[in-house]
Design an enzyme around this catalytic site. Sequence first.
Site, short mmCIF file in Angstrom:
data_model
loop_
_atom_site.label_atom_id
_atom_site.label_comp_id
_atom_site.label_asym_id
_atom_site.label_seq_id
_atom_site.Cartn_x
_atom_site.Cartn_y
_atom_site.Cartn_z
N TYR A 127 2.92 -2.48 -13.93
CA TYR A 127 3.80 -1.48 -14.54
C TYR A 127 4.16 -1.86 -15.98
O TYR A 127 4.93 -1.15 -16.62
CB TYR A 127 5.08 -1.33 -13.72
CG TYR A 127 4.87 -0.62 -12.41
CD1 TYR A 127 4.05 -1.14 -11.43
CD2 TYR A 127 5.51 0.59 -12.15
CE1 TYR A 127 3.86 -0.50 -10.23
CE2 TYR A 127 5.32 1.24 -10.95
CZ TYR A 127 4.49 0.69 -9.99
OH TYR A 127 4.30 1.33 -8.81
N LYS A 174 -0.85 -11.13 -2.82
CA LYS A 174 -2.31 -11.16 -2.66
C LYS A 174 -2.82 -12.39 -3.40
O LYS A 174 -3.71 -12.32 -4.27
CB LYS A 174 -2.89 -9.84 -3.22
CG LYS A 174 -4.35 -9.61 -2.93
CD LYS A 174 -4.62 -9.03 -1.55
CE LYS A 174 -6.10 -8.98 -1.30
NZ LYS A 174 -6.44 -8.56 0.09
N ASP A 207 -2.18 -6.70 2.60
CA ASP A 207 -2.93 -5.81 3.50
C ASP A 207 -2.57 -6.09 4.96
O ASP A 207 -2.35 -5.16 5.75
CB ASP A 207 -4.45 -5.87 3.26
CG ASP A 207 -4.94 -7.23 2.78
OD1 ASP A 207 -4.10 -8.14 2.63
OD2 ASP A 207 -6.16 -7.38 2.58
N ASP A 231 6.35 -0.96 -4.41
CA ASP A 231 6.36 0.50 -4.47
C ASP A 231 5.66 1.07 -3.23
O ASP A 231 6.17 1.96 -2.55
CB ASP A 231 5.62 0.93 -5.75
CG ASP A 231 5.83 2.40 -6.06
OD1 ASP A 231 6.67 3.04 -5.41
OD2 ASP A 231 5.15 2.90 -6.98
#
Length: 338
Positions: A127, A174, A207, A231
């Site tokens: 972002y 991640k 995930d 988000d």
Amino acid sequence: MSKRDIAIIPGDGIGPEIMDATLAILESVGFEANWIPLEAGLSAVEKGLPAMPPETIDRIREIGIALKSPTTTPSGKGHSSANVALRKALDLFANVRPARSLPGVQGPFAHKDLDIIIVRENTEDLYAGIEFQPHPDMAQGVKVITRPGCHRICLYAFGMARRQQRKRVTAVHKANIMKLCDGMFLEEFYRVAADFPDIQADDIIVDNCCMQLVTRPEQFDVFVTENLYGDIVSDLCAGLVGGLGLAPGANIGIHHAVFEAVHGSAPDIAGKGVANPTALLFSSVMMLRHLGEYEMADRITNSVMRVCEDGKCLTGDLGGRASTQEYIAEVMQHAKAS
Ligand code: NAI
Ligand code: MG
């Protein structure tokens, strides 16, 4: 006693409808404020201003607290996000998004008692808005992660967990792929965790986190994560407990706080009088708690819980037929009676 100033941004789409509904309920429980309406979103853009005009940012900076409805941001073109501009300008680094089951709300997880809080870093990551196109067929975006940014969001999450007597904080990342960026986040997470031995700290790859959220969501307590994962995971959690119409949020900085729903401006239902105002209303309840108005906050929460449990006067997103007006009249009646 003079009333406190609170900035309000009516926003776009369903924004003005849910803002009117929320203010009516706040006033019905006796909360008094000097509401200061400020411009942002499409109405500002139509006047040739940025979606988050500098005057609006300056006023919120002075006032210190704002209740904000969603603002529209076009995808793939057009003006940049009013929200991102405000979060960055006021350094609202912590985005707190609770997802809690409500009695009577139907859905595949209705039988589970979920109470998850997502603490999302709100100023860094993809972002940062650093995108460029070195070739017509190639675009690049820069993911920005800083050590101080990781440190303060993890510290906020553990501090909040302790204040709210939570038992576990899970970092979502991640780091197996983004070894430097997410690796740094994870490193700071465990560094901060060492100062909170009373709280269980662990981590999960994003995930796997999504998979576990739709199989065994009841195992989770508090998540802390970077901007983009936060988000996505917060919309997922909103879906687990009845949808976006119920999911509130707070954007917290050192000196300022802006309260807003997780959802957007819902242009598909705007102007029809059918929007569910609960997400913004619950955001205003977070604002009441932030201001120390616990009794009013509890009264509104309990009234919404009773209306949901009763199930007779729900908006379309929750499977009912009530208009926004009918729903708030029902919530107000319970709030006054309590
Ligand atoms: P959205 O959250 O506006 O809508 C997704 C779906 O949920 C739609 O079907 C909508 O009708 C429904 N929904 C959302 N809130 C609801 C409510 N209170 N009551 C009943 N149904 C509700 O997401 P979408 O369509 O992706 O985005 C629309 C616009 O909102 C975009 O321009 C986006 O950039 C903006 N947006 C703004 C945010 C903000 O200002 N904080 C946050 C998210 C999106
Ligand atoms: Mg979102």
